[in-house]
Design an enzyme around this catalytic site. Structure first.
Site, mmCIF file in Angstrom:
data_model
loop_
_atom_site.group_PDB
_atom_site.id
_atom_site.type_symbol
_atom_site.label_atom_id
_atom_site.label_comp_id
_atom_site.label_asym_id
_atom_site.label_seq_id
_atom_site.Cartn_x
_atom_site.Cartn_y
_atom_site.Cartn_z
ATOM 1 N N GLY A 99 0.903 -1.010 0.092
ATOM 2 C CA GLY A 99 0.431 -0.055 0.558
ATOM 3 C C GLY A 99 1.258 1.260 0.447
ATOM 4 N N GLY A 133 0.087 6.169 1.212
ATOM 5 C CA GLY A 133 1.262 5.410 0.933
ATOM 6 C C GLY A 133 2.513 6.212 1.606
ATOM 7 N N ASP A 263 2.634 -11.728 6.924
ATOM 8 C CA ASP A 263 2.741 -11.225 5.984
ATOM 9 C C ASP A 263 3.780 -10.456 5.846
ATOM 10 O OD1 ASP A 263 0.597 -9.968 7.290
ATOM 11 O OD2 ASP A 263 1.370 -7.668 6.753
ATOM 12 N N ASP A 273 10.206 -6.092 7.777
ATOM 13 C CA ASP A 273 9.160 -5.195 8.575
ATOM 14 C C ASP A 273 8.956 -5.239 9.788
ATOM 15 O OD1 ASP A 273 7.947 -4.412 5.917
ATOM 16 O OD2 ASP A 273 6.714 -5.670 5.953
HETATM 17 P P1 AMP Z 1 2.875 -3.163 7.853
HETATM 18 O O1 AMP Z 1 3.030 -2.562 8.848
HETATM 19 O O2 AMP Z 1 4.309 -1.241 7.608
HETATM 20 O O3 AMP Z 1 3.614 -4.406 7.734
HETATM 21 O O4 AMP Z 1 1.317 -2.831 6.934
HETATM 22 C C1 AMP Z 1 0.909 -2.914 6.720
HETATM 23 C C2 AMP Z 1 -0.439 -3.762 5.399
HETATM 24 O O5 AMP Z 1 -0.541 -1.756 5.622
HETATM 25 C C3 AMP Z 1 0.823 -3.355 4.683
HETATM 26 O O6 AMP Z 1 -0.354 -3.331 3.235
HETATM 27 C C4 AMP Z 1 0.928 -2.223 4.287
HETATM 28 O O7 AMP Z 1 1.535 -1.797 2.410
HETATM 29 C C5 AMP Z 1 0.181 -0.973 4.291
HETATM 30 N N1 AMP Z 1 -0.095 0.034 4.662
HETATM 31 C C6 AMP Z 1 0.594 0.873 5.847
HETATM 32 N N2 AMP Z 1 0.999 2.496 5.603
HETATM 33 C C7 AMP Z 1 0.270 2.236 4.945
HETATM 34 C C8 AMP Z 1 -0.241 3.737 3.899
HETATM 35 N N3 AMP Z 1 0.220 4.861 4.705
HETATM 36 N N4 AMP Z 1 -0.326 3.653 3.565
HETATM 37 C C9 AMP Z 1 -1.509 2.755 2.382
HETATM 38 N N5 AMP Z 1 -1.048 1.779 3.226
HETATM 39 C C10 AMP Z 1 -0.199 1.536 4.072
HETATM 40 MG MG MG Z 2 4.566 -5.342 5.885
#
Ligand code: AMP
Ligand code: MG
Length: 497
Positions: A99, A133, A263, A273
């Site tokens: 995302g 994003g 994930d 991550d």
């Molecule tokens: P993470 O916590 O970084 O592993 O993210 C978990 C999920 O949330 C993933 O699918 C990321 O792409 C999405 N995500 C996290 N932050 C954002 C953001 N600011 N905008 C869009 N998607 C996000």
């Molecule tokens: Mg992640």
């Protein structure tokens, strides 16, 4: 806005990009376009990593690097995509996807190894849902510090090539400065990528996509299983073995990933991550730093169990490939999952022996180690400093070492070393090469991030210099070898999305 971008002609040729992921069925990714950043500014660049990746950037000016690593100027051969995946987040299944991350290409280095080059925080994609994003500077610098520290500790991990400030605001609970992190990974294929494929197979009856993904992953990371009689079972076992090694290494240095959702588990065996991650100070298996982990699901002591739980989710996706008969597939998978505990224990004990200066194996070594950990927990002894001090030539002036129960343990430890025909000096030499003197202490990370937020990068540079040479003890790194200050209280990390 565009004039700033086009005024620079960055060195975007000379890269050796391939885009093998885009040969997968279209359901696995979507074309993506990094958001244009009007005024990108290079914050930090990892020149040694760039060199290791054969990137022709040694002479490149900071403004050009900022243009490349903000996503404004993509290297020749780039094919920007966001990857689709799913995942169990805190135990609940969700469809996800990149995302806020864009894969720009796979850099193929001399010798043929291939590395994903991903821009994290580069703008919205097809999978952004309601997210913007974007990423904030603090969390991207945190990932940079921790990934480089893990790497220096000999732990497989994604790496960080650059952080570029966007000079644009990111709206969270407060307004934060935005940034893009360039992440380098063996790949970004996750347990969640297989969960995504499996979900599609169930929903849309596209049985071939699961096998296509499995074959792609095997070719990329586990070519050795290709000749195996049951290559998908062997694939699972190889992934489980890599995870057992990885998690053992985390436990041995006191690293807490913080958000071990499926994930966030890479099939390559790299740590990935680790948003709300942190290193444990005083030894306590219940240690949790993440503000969003209310139940302690991802506490230090739970990490091996969670890895096994995640691997079960992975194995479930592979069942149709493991055997045509489902009951038989389950039986084979369960057996392979059941071996994870023994695999983890093996690697943990092997590492623990080295931490205790032991070169040979004895039946009771696990007990000896567990007893020490129990004493450390009782006396709230700092995990890293205790092991380092055990390997010090002179006795450290640590109150823990004056406790009668520790001294009784220490006597048995000395006897154990003597049984190997080793001197304590020899054992301690091994220990100093195994037990880090420097880890990225939470208060030091915070100090560096605060200074960087105020425009002073020197604190971050000094921290990086210390954590990337973790086994050295020099006057310059003395401040980084101290435990957390007593007044620090309970440390909290935030997801920082
Ligand atoms: P993470 O916590 O970084 O592993 O993210 C978990 C999920 O949330 C993933 O699918 C990321 O792409 C999405 N995500 C996290 N932050 C954002 C953001 N600011 N905008 C869009 N998607 C996000
Ligand atoms: Mg992640």
């Amino acid at each position: 806005m565009l004039s700033t971008v086009s005024a620079i002609h960055p060195q975007t040729t000379g890269w050796n990009f391939d885009n093998s992921y885009t040969t997968l069925p279209q359901v696995f990714f979507s074309a993506a376009k990094p958001a244009v950043i009007a005024d990108p500014e290079l914050v930090i660049f990892n020149a040694p990593l760039a060199e290791a990746l054969n990137l022709p950037l040694a002479e490149t000016a900071p403004a050009e690097l900022a243009a490349i690593f903000s996503g404004n100027a993509l290297p020749a051969g780039a094919q920007a995509i966001a990857q689709a995946y799913a995942g169990h987040q805190f135990g609940h299944f969700t469809m996800l996807g990149d995302g806020r991350a864009i894969l720009v290409g796979e850099q193929v280095v001399a010798g043929g190894a291939r590395f994903d080059i991903q821009l994290k925080g580069a703008g919205q994609t097809a999978y952004s849902r309601r997210g913007d994003g974007r990423a904030a500077l603090g969390p991207m610098l945190r990932e940079y510090i921790i990934s480089e520290a893990l790497h220096a500790l000999g732990i497989p991990t994604t790496r960080s090539l650059a952080v570029v400030a966007t000079n644009e605001p990111v709206y969270r609970e407060t307004i934060l400065p935005g940034a893009v992190l360039t992440r380098v990974a063996a790949s970004h294929i996750r347990v969640g990528t297989f969960e995504y494929a499996s979900a599609l197979v169930h929903q849309e009856q596209k049985p071939e996509i699961l096998q296509t993904l499995a074959d792609y992953t095997i070719a990329r990371h586990y070519p050795q299983v290709q000749e195996n009689e049951n290559k998908y079972l062997a694939f699972f076992t190889a992934v489980a073995e890599n995870q057992a090694q990885l998690i053992a290494k985390w436990q041995l240095v006191g690293f807490i990933h913080g958000v071990m959702n499926t994930d966030n588990m890479a099939l390559s065996g790299e740590a990935i991550d680790f948003g709300p991650c942190a290193f444990m100070d005083a030894y306590d298996p219940a240690t949790v730093f993440s503000s969003i982990d209310q139940q302690g699901r991802y506490a230090y002591g739970n990490q091996p169990r969670i890895a096994s739980w995640n691997l079960s989710r992975f194995a479930e996706t592979l069942l149709p490939l493991i055997a045509a008969d489902e009951a038989h597939a389950i039986e084979l998978a369960q057996q392979a999952i059941g071996e994870f505990g023994a695999r983890f224990n093996h690697h943990w004990l092997h590492g623990m022996r080295a931490k205790l200066g032991l070169a040979q194996a004895e039946e009771s070594d696990g007990e000896l180690a567990m007893e020490l950990l129990g004493l450390m927990q009782r006396h709230r002894a700092d995990y890293t400093s205790t092991f380092r001090a055990l390997g010090a030539e002179a006795n450290a002036p640590d109150s823990f070492f004056h406790q009668p129960d520790f001294q009784a343990w220490s006597k048995r430890w000395h006897e154990r070393i003597a049984r190997e025909g080793q001197t304590i000096v020899e054992a301690q030499k091994l220990m100093r090469a195994t037990n880090p003197a420097v880890i990225p202490r939470n208060h030091k990370v915070e100090e560096a991030l605060t200074a960087a937020g105020a425009g002073d990068l020197s604190v971050l540079q000094n921290l990086l210099a210390a954590v990337t040479r973790p086994f050295e003890e020099t006057p310059a790194n003395a401040a980084y070898r101290q435990g957390a200050p007593a007044e620090a209280g309970v440390y909290r990390t935030f997801c920082g999305t």
